[in-house]
Design a protein around this motif. Structure first.
Motif, short mmCIF file in Angstrom:
data_model
loop_
_atom_site.label_atom_id
_atom_site.label_comp_id
_atom_site.label_asym_id
_atom_site.label_seq_id
_atom_site.Cartn_x
_atom_site.Cartn_y
_atom_site.Cartn_z
N GLY A 93 -13.65 44.20 7.63
CA GLY A 93 -12.22 44.41 7.45
C GLY A 93 -11.48 43.18 6.97
N THR A 94 -12.22 42.18 6.49
CA THR A 94 -11.60 40.96 5.96
C THR A 94 -11.00 41.28 4.60
N ARG A 95 -9.73 40.99 4.40
CA ARG A 95 -9.03 41.49 3.22
C ARG A 95 -8.88 40.46 2.11
N TYR A 96 -9.11 39.19 2.38
CA TYR A 96 -8.81 38.17 1.38
C TYR A 96 -10.01 37.27 1.14
N GLY A 131 -11.02 49.98 7.69
CA GLY A 131 -9.62 50.15 8.04
C GLY A 131 -8.82 50.77 6.91
N GLY A 132 -9.41 50.79 5.70
CA GLY A 132 -8.77 51.49 4.60
C GLY A 132 -7.89 50.67 3.68
N LEU A 133 -7.65 49.40 3.99
CA LEU A 133 -6.80 48.56 3.14
C LEU A 133 -7.64 47.92 2.04
N PRO A 134 -7.00 47.49 0.95
CA PRO A 134 -7.76 46.94 -0.17
C PRO A 134 -8.15 45.48 0.03
N LEU A 135 -9.33 45.13 -0.49
CA LEU A 135 -9.76 43.75 -0.56
C LEU A 135 -9.04 43.07 -1.72
N VAL A 136 -8.56 41.85 -1.49
CA VAL A 136 -7.85 41.09 -2.51
C VAL A 136 -8.67 39.83 -2.79
#
Length: 323
Positions: A68-71, A128-133
């Motif tokens: 779930g790491t996003r950045y 979690g469904g959020l986008p990776l940046v």
């Protein structure tokens, strides 16, 4: 380098954190990131060959997705672009300057492929469904405290009685960047990636500062000269074809010795071609997108590096058998 989304409780993971640049990134985070809650350092000495590096980058991306790491800020290199195998010069170019990417050596091939993987992963859904940046930074030739190649040149100069012999024409220019400013750009990019995901996501940035454009040899003499090493010759003392023969011989010897020991000569066909090809960047994209300005001036970068070389000189005098 990756960090989660919570702005008030930042956890950073620095991969390769025990290496030359990695150590400076770790120090910079400790000094300059006030929201740092936890810092994790991972380092594994992998073979530099193509598939292993490519697989390692893919593993980092998959770890981001699963955890779930996003950045994710990827440390690429100008060598992902060039100098290319055809020796085409790149003079004061930026990220949008057309340039034919032609690589044969494993290192630039691996950097180009890994950078492509990272940028293509931008927008991928994580746990979690959020986008990776993601974004990628392309440092030019890095120098500073702990730089192994400069250490090697210094010790070579000592063995030759305080002399190094010119092998590259002084007219060939390269962009160089101080390691502290590279670390600083990583911190800024990671910070702003959270705030301006739409702008920075999927982007690549050259990483440089105000260090002068000089040939590799003349640039290194900015630090080695004050420490008693002089560069002999205003022109290369050996013609290019002789150096090429020596470079090919070194590459062959490295291949023959690989099953027995690690032999990493400074001169090989790739380093010879790169050193003989002008490659300089001039861009303010990083400044426009996330406010990057060098934290260390050229004068301070030069002074810090000279002091480091002088410390090596003192150690060599105290322990002459180690030189």
């Amino acid at each position: 380098m990756a960090g989660p989304a919570e702005a008030q409780k930042l956890v950073y993971l620095v991969t390769g954190g025990c290496g030359f640049l990695g150590e400076h990134v770790v120090r910079m985070l400790l000094q300059q990131e006030p929201q740092l809650c936890e810092l994790r350092v991972f380092d594994l000495h992998l073979s530099p060959w193509l598939e292993e590096l490519k697989t390692g980058t893919q593993n980092v991306i998959e770890a981001c997705v699963q955890s779930g790491t996003r950045y994710l800020v990827y440390t690429s290199s100008m060598e992902a672009l060039g100098p290319n195998a055809k020796g085409h010069p790149f003079y004061r170019g930026n990220e949008d300057t057309p340039y034919e990417v032609v690589h044969k050596h494993p290192y630039p091939c691996s950097k180009a492929l890994a950078e492509k993987l990272v940028l293509e992963a931008n927008g991928r859904k994580v746990c979690g469904g959020l986008p990776l940046v993601t974004c990628a930074l392309r440092p030019t030739g890095i120098y500073g405290e702990g730089h192994q190649i400069m250490r090697d040149f210094y010790h070579q100069g000592l063995r030759l009685g305080g002399r190094l012999f010119r092998a590259i024409p002084a007219s060939v220019e390269h962009g160089r960047v101080y390691v502290g400013n590279v670390a600083w750009m990583h911190v800024l990019a990671a910070r702003e990636l959270r705030q301006q995901a739409a702008l920075l996501g999927g982007q690549v940035y050259f990483c440089y500062d105000q260090s002068p454009y000089l040939s590799y040899e003349d640039f290194n003499m900015e630090f080695l000269g004050p420490c008693g090493v002089r560069l002999v010759g205003t022109h290369p003392l050996l013609p290019y074809w002789v150096l090429l023969i020596l470079a090919v011989f070194n590459a062959l010897l490295q291949w023959l010795l690989r099953p027995l020991l690690l032999y990493a000569p400074l001169l090989n066909p790739y380093t010879l071609a790169m050193a003989n090809t002008t490659f300089t960047v001039s861009t303010n994209k990083a400044q426009r997108h996330f406010g990057y300005k060098p934290l260390f001036s050229w004068e301070e970068s030069r002074t810090r590096t000279i002091h480091w070389v002088q410390a090596m000189e003192s150690a060599s005098v105290a322990h002459p058998s180690r030189s």
